[in-house]
Write a protein that holds these residues in place. Structure first.
Motif, PDB file in Angstrom:
ATOM      1  N   ARG A 145      33.528  -4.925 -25.674  1.00  0.00           N
ATOM      2  CA  ARG A 145      33.617  -3.556 -25.160  1.00  0.00           C
ATOM      3  C   ARG A 145      32.231  -3.087 -24.709  1.00  0.00           C
ATOM      4  NH1 ARG A 145      37.687  -0.020 -25.777  1.00  0.00           N
ATOM      5  NH2 ARG A 145      37.272   2.208 -25.697  1.00  0.00           N
ATOM      6  N   ARG A 146      31.808  -3.587 -23.548  1.00  0.00           N
ATOM      7  CA  ARG A 146      30.453  -3.330 -23.081  1.00  0.00           C
ATOM      8  C   ARG A 146      30.438  -2.187 -22.079  1.00  0.00           C
ATOM      9  NH1 ARG A 146      27.525  -7.482 -20.459  1.00  0.00           N
ATOM     10  NH2 ARG A 146      29.414  -8.340 -19.544  1.00  0.00           N
ATOM     11  N   ARG A 147      29.424  -1.359 -22.202  1.00  0.00           N
ATOM     12  CA  ARG A 147      29.233  -0.279 -21.260  1.00  0.00           C
ATOM     13  C   ARG A 147      27.773   0.137 -21.284  1.00  0.00           C
ATOM     14  NH1 ARG A 147      30.246   4.851 -23.802  1.00  0.00           N
ATOM     15  NH2 ARG A 147      31.083   5.654 -21.848  1.00  0.00           N
ATOM     16  N   ASP A 205      65.263  -3.463 -16.139  1.00  0.00           N
ATOM     17  CA  ASP A 205      64.704  -4.726 -16.608  1.00  0.00           C
ATOM     18  C   ASP A 205      63.266  -4.942 -16.150  1.00  0.00           C
ATOM     19  OD1 ASP A 205      67.067  -5.398 -17.862  1.00  0.00           O
ATOM     20  OD2 ASP A 205      67.877  -6.395 -16.086  1.00  0.00           O
ATOM     21  N   ALA A 206      62.671  -3.942 -15.500  1.00  0.00           N
ATOM     22  CA  ALA A 206      61.289  -4.082 -15.039  1.00  0.00           C
ATOM     23  C   ALA A 206      60.347  -4.226 -16.229  1.00  0.00           C
ATOM     24  CB  ALA A 206      60.884  -2.871 -14.211  1.00  0.00           C
ATOM     25  N   PRO A 207      59.310  -5.038 -16.105  1.00  0.00           N
ATOM     26  CA  PRO A 207      58.364  -5.160 -17.203  1.00  0.00           C
ATOM     27  C   PRO A 207      57.586  -3.870 -17.434  1.00  0.00           C
ATOM     28  CG  PRO A 207      57.540  -6.286 -15.248  1.00  0.00           C
ATOM     29  CD  PRO A 207      58.950  -5.893 -14.957  1.00  0.00           C
ATOM     30  N   THR A 208      57.191  -3.638 -18.666  1.00  0.00           N
ATOM     31  CA  THR A 208      56.252  -2.572 -18.972  1.00  0.00           C
ATOM     32  C   THR A 208      54.891  -2.964 -18.425  1.00  0.00           C
ATOM     33  OG1 THR A 208      57.447  -1.990 -20.982  1.00  0.00           O
ATOM     34  CG2 THR A 208      55.145  -1.312 -20.849  1.00  0.00           C
ATOM     35  N   ILE A 209      54.194  -2.019 -17.791  1.00  0.00           N
ATOM     36  CA  ILE A 209      52.883  -2.314 -17.195  1.00  0.00           C
ATOM     37  C   ILE A 209      51.910  -1.226 -17.621  1.00  0.00           C
ATOM     38  CG2 ILE A 209      51.572  -2.661 -15.072  1.00  0.00           C
ATOM     39  CD1 ILE A 209      54.175  -3.529 -13.724  1.00  0.00           C
ATOM     40  N   GLU A 210      50.819  -1.628 -18.235  1.00  0.00           N
ATOM     41  CA  GLU A 210      49.802  -0.695 -18.705  1.00  0.00           C
ATOM     42  C   GLU A 210      48.510  -0.906 -17.915  1.00  0.00           C
ATOM     43  OE1 GLU A 210      49.280  -1.190 -22.907  1.00  0.00           O
ATOM     44  OE2 GLU A 210      51.442  -1.259 -23.279  1.00  0.00           O
ATOM     45  N   LYS A 211      47.954   0.172 -17.399  1.00  0.00           N
ATOM     46  CA  LYS A 211      46.723   0.103 -16.607  1.00  0.00           C
ATOM     47  C   LYS A 211      45.510  -0.075 -17.523  1.00  0.00           C
ATOM     48  CE  LYS A 211      43.927   2.859 -13.399  1.00  0.00           C
ATOM     49  NZ  LYS A 211      42.746   2.928 -14.280  1.00  0.00           N
ATOM     50  N   LEU A 212      44.632  -1.008 -17.154  1.00  0.00           N
ATOM     51  CA  LEU A 212      43.373  -1.178 -17.869  1.00  0.00           C
ATOM     52  C   LEU A 212      42.455   0.005 -17.618  1.00  0.00           C
ATOM     53  CD1 LEU A 212      42.822  -4.943 -17.050  1.00  0.00           C
ATOM     54  CD2 LEU A 212      43.286  -4.004 -19.322  1.00  0.00           C
ATOM     55  N   ARG A 213      41.470   0.165 -18.485  1.00  0.00           N
ATOM     56  CA  ARG A 213      40.597   1.331 -18.426  1.00  0.00           C
ATOM     57  C   ARG A 213      39.706   1.340 -17.184  1.00  0.00           C
ATOM     58  NH1 ARG A 213      35.153   0.198 -19.951  1.00  0.00           N
ATOM     59  NH2 ARG A 213      34.851  -1.614 -21.321  1.00  0.00           N
ATOM     60  N   GLN A 214      39.147   2.508 -16.906  1.00  0.00           N
ATOM     61  CA  GLN A 214      38.170   2.653 -15.830  1.00  0.00           C
ATOM     62  C   GLN A 214      36.897   1.899 -16.209  1.00  0.00           C
ATOM     63  OE1 GLN A 214      37.970   6.907 -15.937  1.00  0.00           O
ATOM     64  NE2 GLN A 214      40.139   7.093 -15.416  1.00  0.00           N
ATOM     65  N   PHE A 215      36.155   1.451 -15.186  1.00  0.00           N
ATOM     66  CA  PHE A 215      35.020   0.569 -15.467  1.00  0.00           C
ATOM     67  C   PHE A 215      33.757   0.971 -14.718  1.00  0.00           C
ATOM     68  CE2 PHE A 215      37.911  -1.281 -12.301  1.00  0.00           C
ATOM     69  CZ  PHE A 215      37.071  -1.544 -11.218  1.00  0.00           C
ATOM     70  N   TRP A 216      33.585   2.259 -14.476  1.00  0.00           N
ATOM     71  CA  TRP A 216      32.466   2.748 -13.676  1.00  0.00           C
ATOM     72  C   TRP A 216      31.096   2.363 -14.241  1.00  0.00           C
ATOM     73  CZ3 TRP A 216      34.588   5.378 -17.604  1.00  0.00           C
ATOM     74  CH2 TRP A 216      33.742   6.074 -18.463  1.00  0.00           C
ATOM     75  N   ASP A 217      31.001   2.194 -15.560  1.00  0.00           N
ATOM     76  CA  ASP A 217      29.702   1.880 -16.152  1.00  0.00           C
ATOM     77  C   ASP A 217      29.695   0.537 -16.875  1.00  0.00           C
ATOM     78  OD1 ASP A 217      31.263   2.527 -18.326  1.00  0.00           O
ATOM     79  OD2 ASP A 217      29.737   3.740 -19.329  1.00  0.00           O
ATOM     80  N   HIS A 218      30.673  -0.303 -16.616  1.00  0.00           N
ATOM     81  CA  HIS A 218      30.682  -1.636 -17.214  1.00  0.00           C
ATOM     82  C   HIS A 218      29.594  -2.482 -16.547  1.00  0.00           C
ATOM     83  CE1 HIS A 218      31.966  -5.610 -18.457  1.00  0.00           C
ATOM     84  NE2 HIS A 218      32.841  -5.067 -19.288  1.00  0.00           N
ATOM     85  N   PRO A 219      28.828  -3.255 -17.319  1.00  0.00           N
ATOM     86  CA  PRO A 219      27.778  -4.081 -16.716  1.00  0.00           C
ATOM     87  C   PRO A 219      28.282  -5.009 -15.613  1.00  0.00           C
ATOM     88  CG  PRO A 219      27.521  -4.026 -19.092  1.00  0.00           C
ATOM     89  CD  PRO A 219      28.826  -3.341 -18.794  1.00  0.00           C
ATOM     90  N   GLY A 220      29.528  -5.480 -15.731  1.00  0.00           N
ATOM     91  CA  GLY A 220      30.068  -6.363 -14.713  1.00  0.00           C
ATOM     92  C   GLY A 220      30.281  -5.687 -13.372  1.00  0.00           C
ATOM     93  N   PHE A 221      30.322  -4.365 -13.359  1.00  0.00           N
ATOM     94  CA  PHE A 221      30.411  -3.597 -12.120  1.00  0.00           C
ATOM     95  C   PHE A 221      29.037  -3.108 -11.687  1.00  0.00           C
ATOM     96  CE2 PHE A 221      31.186   0.644 -10.067  1.00  0.00           C
ATOM     97  CZ  PHE A 221      31.776   0.184  -8.903  1.00  0.00           C
ATOM     98  N   VAL A 222      28.247  -2.618 -12.628  1.00  0.00           N
ATOM     99  CA  VAL A 222      26.947  -2.027 -12.302  1.00  0.00           C
ATOM    100  C   VAL A 222      25.935  -3.087 -11.876  1.00  0.00           C
ATOM    101  CG1 VAL A 222      24.984  -0.736 -13.243  1.00  0.00           C
ATOM    102  CG2 VAL A 222      27.331  -0.025 -13.784  1.00  0.00           C
ATOM    103  N   GLU A 223      25.857  -4.194 -12.603  1.00  0.00           N
ATOM    104  CA  GLU A 223      24.815  -5.187 -12.328  1.00  0.00           C
ATOM    105  C   GLU A 223      24.914  -5.807 -10.937  1.00  0.00           C
ATOM    106  OE1 GLU A 223      24.988  -7.809 -15.664  1.00  0.00           O
ATOM    107  OE2 GLU A 223      24.124  -6.326 -17.046  1.00  0.00           O
ATOM    108  N   PRO A 224      26.105  -6.129 -10.421  1.00  0.00           N
ATOM    109  CA  PRO A 224      26.153  -6.603  -9.026  1.00  0.00           C
ATOM    110  C   PRO A 224      25.643  -5.563  -8.035  1.00  0.00           C
ATOM    111  CG  PRO A 224      28.146  -7.247 -10.170  1.00  0.00           C
ATOM    112  CD  PRO A 224      27.419  -6.323 -11.094  1.00  0.00           C
TER     113      PRO A 224
END
Length: 343
Positions: free
Chosen positions: A319-321, A135-154
């Motif tokens: 879908r920003r990168r 009965d465990a929920p299905t869980i899908e991992k979100l994509r890698q974000f190495w070059d997403h502006p929200g990670f790079v800009e900080p």
């Protein structure tokens, strides 16, 4: 596709002296880490009262994500579970099941591909679901974000702020040094369906941050926090060895940017703020460590964007990168097969 929850998945860390050895046993189980190395690492935690900053940082990120979702009309509950310490992921998945969650997305606090930074989290999710049962929920991992502006800009702004702390008279002799967690060479070689994914992504993040923050300065990508048996080759050079090399070359100061990390947990506050800083002082180098994203609003917004693009991949323009490496919504099954461990 319909989802009814998000789960923040992280590494976990001890929150008191009595937690340290059981936590390290969880982290290193089956990895053949020498006992003396475990004792050294335990002392690092005891230096901070047996508490890793990572759990509190996850609490802060969890709160920021929940507030951001609420402010932008994303009506999804957000849970939190760890790989190595409480709240353990299996316990969180059980709570999600009890709350009626059927299908969830996982945001993992690692930007990159590779076995320990991506595939192992997929395995953790699979193991947690198996422990909970059918009965465990299905869980899908979100994509890698190495070059997403929200990670790079900080990271860009953090490097700029760190550079401003250097003595202006010595800036021309300074160098920008990016760091990430070292891994066995065999693991780096097997990262991604064609190999080399972890190092390629880090190299691209370093290039992006350098180009935006300090294009006039030379830069390097080096490694930190090695923990494996001495006879197993790991990615090099280590940051401390690299600082010695830079001093020999006449470099007068360094800005260290830990682009391999999303927050200031122990590998940052000990391996960089303590050990590498001490190395720099001994070498006569000016040393400033740039901040990590933490709960920067752009990083928190990125989480929401990753969720929205998975909910409606055809209808979203989020879908920003910034970079040029291939990107997948869901990692290929052939990605990052764990290498055989040396005997």
């Amino acid at each position: 596709m319909a989802y009814d929850a998000v789960v923040l998945v992280s590494f976990g860390g001890p929150e008191g002296p009595d937690d340290v050895l059981p936590y390290l046993a969880n982290v290193t189980r089956g990895r053949g880490i020498p006992p003396q190395r475990l004792a050294e690492v335990a002392e690092h935690y005891q230096h901070f009262g047996g508490v890793s900053p990572i759990n509190e940082q996850c609490r802060q990120l969890l709160g920021a994500i929940r507030a951001d979702f609420a402010a932008h009309g994303l009506d999804l509950p957000v849970y939190w579970g760890n790989r190595n310490w409480k709240p353990m992921l299996a316990d969180t998945v059980a709570q999600m099941r009890d709350d009626g969650v059927r299908r969830a997305l996982a945001f993992v606090t690692s930007a990159y591909g590779g076995y320990s930074s991506c595939r192992q989290y997929q395995e953790d999710i699979t193991a947690a679901r198996a422990a909970v049962g059918p009965d465990a929920p299905t869980i899908e991992k979100l994509r890698q974000f190495w070059d997403h502006p929200g990670f790079v800009e900080p990271h860009v702004d953090a490097v700029r702020a760190a550079l401003a702390q250097l003595d202006p008279a010595r800036r021309d002799g300074a160098r920008l040094v990016f760091t990430a967690h070292s891994v066995p060479v065999s693991a780096a070689d097997s990262a991604g369906p064609h190999g080399g994914r972890y190092t390629a992504q880090l190299a691209e993040t370093a290039r992006l941050v350098h180009a935006a923050a300090a294009p006039d300065l030379p830069y390097d990508l080096v490694w930190q926090s090695r923990s494996g048996p001495p006879h197993v080759p790991w990615l090099e050079p280590d940051v401390n060895d690299h600082l010695a090399t830079l001093a020999e070359q006449g470099v007068t100061g360094v800005v260290i940017s830990p682009i391999g990390f999303v927050s200031d947990h122990l590998e940052v506050v000990w391996d960089l703020d303590t050990e590498a800083l001490d190395t720099a002082k001994q070498l006569g180098l000016d040393f400033v460590r740039a901040a990590t994203p933490g709960t920067d609003p752009r990083f928190v917004t990125m989480v929401r964007e990753l969720v929205r693009e998975r909910i409606d991949p055809a209808g979203t323009n989020l879908r920003r990168r910034l970079g040029e490496l291939p990107m997948w919504d869901t990692c290929p099954t052939v990605c990052c097969v764990p290498p055989r461990r040396a005997s």
